[in-house]
Design a protein around this motif. Structure first.
Motif, PDB file in Angstrom:
ATOM      1  N   GLY A  79      -8.158   6.089  17.667  1.00 27.84           N
ATOM      2  CA  GLY A  79      -7.329   5.260  16.804  1.00 27.84           C
ATOM      3  C   GLY A  79      -7.896   5.248  15.400  1.00 27.84           C
ATOM      4  O   GLY A  79      -9.055   5.639  15.168  1.00 27.84           O
ATOM      5  N   PHE A  80      -7.074   4.768  14.455  1.00 25.26           N
ATOM      6  CA  PHE A  80      -7.456   4.831  13.051  1.00 25.26           C
ATOM      7  C   PHE A  80      -7.054   3.551  12.317  1.00 25.26           C
ATOM      8  O   PHE A  80      -6.018   2.954  12.610  1.00 25.26           O
ATOM      9  N   VAL A  81      -7.880   3.178  11.334  1.00 21.75           N
ATOM     10  CA  VAL A  81      -7.523   2.124  10.381  1.00 21.75           C
ATOM     11  C   VAL A  81      -7.891   2.639   8.993  1.00 21.75           C
ATOM     12  O   VAL A  81      -9.043   3.007   8.742  1.00 21.75           O
ATOM     13  N   PHE A  82      -6.900   2.683   8.115  1.00 23.09           N
ATOM     14  CA  PHE A  82      -7.126   3.073   6.727  1.00 23.09           C
ATOM     15  C   PHE A  82      -6.954   1.838   5.850  1.00 23.09           C
ATOM     16  O   PHE A  82      -5.928   1.164   5.910  1.00 23.09           O
ATOM     17  N   GLY A  83      -7.967   1.540   5.046  1.00 21.34           N
ATOM     18  CA  GLY A  83      -7.900   0.393   4.158  1.00 21.34           C
ATOM     19  C   GLY A  83      -8.019   0.814   2.707  1.00 21.34           C
ATOM     20  O   GLY A  83      -8.676   1.814   2.394  1.00 21.34           O
ATOM     21  N   SER A  84      -7.361   0.060   1.828  1.00 15.46           N
ATOM     22  CA  SER A  84      -7.439   0.395   0.413  1.00 15.46           C
ATOM     23  C   SER A  84      -7.283  -0.843  -0.454  1.00 15.46           C
ATOM     24  O   SER A  84      -6.514  -1.749  -0.122  1.00 15.46           O
ATOM     25  N   PRO A  85      -7.974  -0.870  -1.592  1.00 16.26           N
ATOM     26  CA  PRO A  85      -7.676  -1.876  -2.609  1.00 16.26           C
ATOM     27  C   PRO A  85      -6.344  -1.519  -3.262  1.00 16.26           C
ATOM     28  O   PRO A  85      -5.785  -0.448  -3.013  1.00 16.26           O
ATOM     29  N   THR A  86      -5.842  -2.405  -4.092  1.00 10.62           N
ATOM     30  CA  THR A  86      -4.548  -2.213  -4.733  1.00 10.62           C
ATOM     31  C   THR A  86      -4.724  -1.677  -6.147  1.00 10.62           C
ATOM     32  O   THR A  86      -5.392  -2.290  -6.976  1.00 10.62           O
ATOM     33  N   TYR A  87      -4.125  -0.527  -6.409  1.00 11.19           N
ATOM     34  CA  TYR A  87      -4.131   0.091  -7.733  1.00 11.19           C
ATOM     35  C   TYR A  87      -2.673   0.199  -8.181  1.00 11.19           C
ATOM     36  O   TYR A  87      -1.926   1.030  -7.666  1.00 11.19           O
ATOM     37  N   TYR A  88      -2.244  -0.635  -9.095  1.00 12.74           N
ATOM     38  CA  TYR A  88      -0.868  -0.586  -9.594  1.00 12.74           C
ATOM     39  C   TYR A  88       0.144  -0.589  -8.452  1.00 12.74           C
ATOM     40  O   TYR A  88       1.030   0.269  -8.364  1.00 12.74           O
ATOM     41  N   ALA A  89       0.004  -1.556  -7.551  1.00 15.55           N
ATOM     42  CA  ALA A  89       0.903  -1.722  -6.403  1.00 15.55           C
ATOM     43  C   ALA A  89       0.927  -0.477  -5.515  1.00 15.55           C
ATOM     44  O   ALA A  89       1.954  -0.129  -4.940  1.00 15.55           O
ATOM     45  N   GLY A  90      -0.210   0.157  -5.377  1.00 15.06           N
ATOM     46  CA  GLY A  90      -0.332   1.308  -4.496  1.00 15.06           C
ATOM     47  C   GLY A  90      -1.772   1.494  -4.072  1.00 15.06           C
ATOM     48  O   GLY A  90      -2.680   0.845  -4.599  1.00 15.06           O
ATOM     49  N   PRO A  91      -2.009   2.395  -3.103  1.00 15.47           N
ATOM     50  CA  PRO A  91      -3.387   2.658  -2.678  1.00 15.47           C
ATOM     51  C   PRO A  91      -4.176   3.379  -3.762  1.00 15.47           C
ATOM     52  O   PRO A  91      -3.604   3.953  -4.693  1.00 15.47           O
ATOM     53  N   ASN A  92      -5.474   3.373  -3.635  1.00 13.53           N
ATOM     54  CA  ASN A  92      -6.348   4.158  -4.486  1.00 13.53           C
ATOM     55  C   ASN A  92      -5.869   5.615  -4.481  1.00 13.53           C
ATOM     56  O   ASN A  92      -5.650   6.204  -3.429  1.00 13.53           O
ATOM     57  N   GLY A  93      -5.727   6.206  -5.662  1.00 13.48           N
ATOM     58  CA  GLY A  93      -5.233   7.579  -5.750  1.00 13.48           C
ATOM     59  C   GLY A  93      -6.105   8.570  -5.001  1.00 13.48           C
ATOM     60  O   GLY A  93      -5.597   9.546  -4.435  1.00 13.48           O
ATOM     61  N   SER A  94      -7.411   8.350  -4.980  1.00 11.53           N
ATOM     62  CA  SER A  94      -8.301   9.253  -4.249  1.00 11.53           C
ATOM     63  C   SER A  94      -8.009   9.209  -2.760  1.00 11.53           C
ATOM     64  O   SER A  94      -8.063  10.241  -2.075  1.00 11.53           O
ATOM     65  N   LEU A  95      -7.675   8.020  -2.240  1.00 11.58           N
ATOM     66  CA  LEU A  95      -7.335   7.917  -0.824  1.00 11.58           C
ATOM     67  C   LEU A  95      -6.045   8.678  -0.537  1.00 11.58           C
ATOM     68  O   LEU A  95      -5.944   9.379   0.477  1.00 11.58           O
ATOM     69  N   CYS A  96      -5.062   8.560  -1.409  1.00  7.13           N
ATOM     70  CA  CYS A  96      -3.799   9.286  -1.211  1.00  7.13           C
ATOM     71  C   CYS A  96      -4.047  10.794  -1.224  1.00  7.13           C
ATOM     72  O   CYS A  96      -3.479  11.532  -0.402  1.00  7.13           O
ATOM     73  N   SER A  97      -4.874  11.262  -2.154  1.00  4.78           N
ATOM     74  CA  SER A  97      -5.200  12.693  -2.202  1.00  4.78           C
ATOM     75  C   SER A  97      -5.856  13.142  -0.907  1.00  4.78           C
ATOM     76  O   SER A  97      -5.547  14.213  -0.361  1.00  4.78           O
ATOM     77  N   LEU A  98      -6.764  12.327  -0.405  1.00  9.92           N
ATOM     78  CA  LEU A  98      -7.448  12.650   0.843  1.00  9.92           C
ATOM     79  C   LEU A  98      -6.477  12.652   2.016  1.00  9.92           C
ATOM     80  O   LEU A  98      -6.466  13.587   2.829  1.00  9.92           O
ATOM     81  N   MET A  99      -5.627  11.623   2.102  1.00 11.86           N
ATOM     82  CA  MET A  99      -4.708  11.532   3.230  1.00 11.86           C
ATOM     83  C   MET A  99      -3.675  12.649   3.195  1.00 11.86           C
ATOM     84  O   MET A  99      -3.277  13.177   4.243  1.00 11.86           O
ATOM     85  N   ASP A 100      -3.227  13.042   2.002  1.00 11.25           N
ATOM     86  CA  ASP A 100      -2.311  14.179   1.902  1.00 11.25           C
ATOM     87  C   ASP A 100      -2.906  15.402   2.582  1.00 11.25           C
ATOM     88  O   ASP A 100      -2.242  16.098   3.362  1.00 11.25           O
ATOM     89  N   ARG A 101      -4.166  15.672   2.288  1.00 13.16           N
ATOM     90  CA  ARG A 101      -4.802  16.882   2.835  1.00 13.16           C
ATOM     91  C   ARG A 101      -5.175  16.720   4.301  1.00 13.16           C
ATOM     92  O   ARG A 101      -5.054  17.663   5.090  1.00 13.16           O
ATOM     93  N   LEU A 102      -5.619  15.528   4.691  1.00 15.31           N
ATOM     94  CA  LEU A 102      -5.962  15.293   6.090  1.00 15.31           C
ATOM     95  C   LEU A 102      -4.755  15.473   6.991  1.00 15.31           C
ATOM     96  O   LEU A 102      -4.804  16.201   7.999  1.00 15.31           O
ATOM     97  N   PHE A 103      -3.659  14.810   6.638  1.00 14.10           N
ATOM     98  CA  PHE A 103      -2.499  14.830   7.519  1.00 14.10           C
ATOM     99  C   PHE A 103      -1.772  16.175   7.483  1.00 14.10           C
ATOM    100  O   PHE A 103      -1.159  16.568   8.473  1.00 14.10           O
ATOM    101  N   TYR A 104      -1.854  16.885   6.367  1.00 16.04           N
ATOM    102  CA  TYR A 104      -1.178  18.178   6.285  1.00 16.04           C
ATOM    103  C   TYR A 104      -1.957  19.261   7.019  1.00 16.04           C
ATOM    104  O   TYR A 104      -1.373  20.094   7.712  1.00 16.04           O
ATOM    105  N   SER A 105      -3.265  19.242   6.879  1.00 13.10           N
ATOM    106  CA  SER A 105      -4.068  20.315   7.474  1.00 13.10           C
ATOM    107  C   SER A 105      -4.602  19.981   8.861  1.00 13.10           C
ATOM    108  O   SER A 105      -4.870  20.891   9.654  1.00 13.10           O
ATOM    109  N   LEU A 106      -4.762  18.691   9.153  1.00 14.08           N
ATOM    110  CA  LEU A 106      -5.373  18.276  10.425  1.00 14.08           C
ATOM    111  C   LEU A 106      -4.464  17.334  11.212  1.00 14.08           C
ATOM    112  O   LEU A 106      -4.930  16.562  12.041  1.00 14.08           O
ATOM    113  N   GLY A 107      -3.174  17.424  10.964  1.00 19.78           N
ATOM    114  CA  GLY A 107      -2.229  16.511  11.611  1.00 19.78           C
ATOM    115  C   GLY A 107      -2.291  16.527  13.121  1.00 19.78           C
ATOM    116  O   GLY A 107      -1.978  15.524  13.775  1.00 19.78           O
TER     117      GLY A 107
END
Length: 203
Positions: A79-107
């Motif tokens: 199981g997984f839990v992803f947490g993030s602070p709020t950056y302009y009503a969105g997740p940290n951009g670095s987390l989004c970059s990481l999740m894009d690559r994680l879910f695309y390559s290791l889905g």
């Protein structure tokens, strides 16, 4: 069973980390192993649409926190839990970059595993954080773990989240629900998936 928690804050001792520690402590009461991985302060590249992961099964940027998480996925995570602070009503951009690559390559490692998002903010915008993170789960055949309220906690300066009694309770409820879902899914057969159909609108 093991749950992997990703701290999407560059601050390893901030309120997002504290919220994830509350999840981990509650899961421990069910004898569920946990590990928290901090995003850290190093730059994290985004997806460059090279599609090399189609050939190799991993992202070309196979280093840093991506490589650390990949190794954990290969060892086995339930199981997984992803947490993030709020950056302009969105997740940290670095987390989004990481999740894009994680879910695309290791889905393949995320499919059918329960997951939850946790948002932390000073005042507002964290609902959008949770919503954005949940979209990765919703498109990946992942059961989404909910709570008694949106999975939010409030605090800006370190340790301020300690004053959000309702927020921490919501986080604990999330962990209880995660434990229950993990137990329910432990012996449940994984449904056989149909071969994926692709329908492009521009031909």
């Amino acid at each position: 069973m093991k749950v992997l928690l990703i701290n999407g804050s560059p601050n390893p001792k901030g309120n997002t980390r504290r919220a994830l520690e509350e999840v981990a402590a509650t899961l421990a009461t069910y004898s569920i192993d946990t590990e928290i991985i901090d995003l850290g302060k190093h730059p994290i590249p985004g997806c460059i649409a090279c599609y090399k992961c189609y050939e190799t099964g991993v992202c070309v940027f196979n280093q840093g926190v991506y490589a650390t998480i990949r190794e954990k996925l290969e060892e086995g995570v339930d199981g997984f839990v992803f947490g993030s602070p709020t950056y302009y009503a969105g997740p940290n951009g670095s987390l989004c970059s990481l999740m894009d690559r994680l879910f695309y390559s290791l889905g393949r490692y995320f499919q059918n595993k329960p997951a939850a998002a946790v948002g932390v903010c000073r005042r507002a915008g964290a609902v959008e954080v949770v919503d954005r993170i949940n979209k990765y789960f919703a498109i990946s055949n992942m059961p989404i773990v909910t709570s008694q309220y949106w999975n939010l906690a409030f605090g800006r300066d370190p340790d301020e989240v300690e004053g959000d009694a309702e927020g921490l309770q919501t986080i604990r409820t999330l962990a209880h629900n995660m434990a229950r879902m993990l137990s329910a899914l432990a012996d449940a057969p994984v449904p056989e998936r149909e071969q994926k159909q692709w329908t492009n609108f521009i031909r």
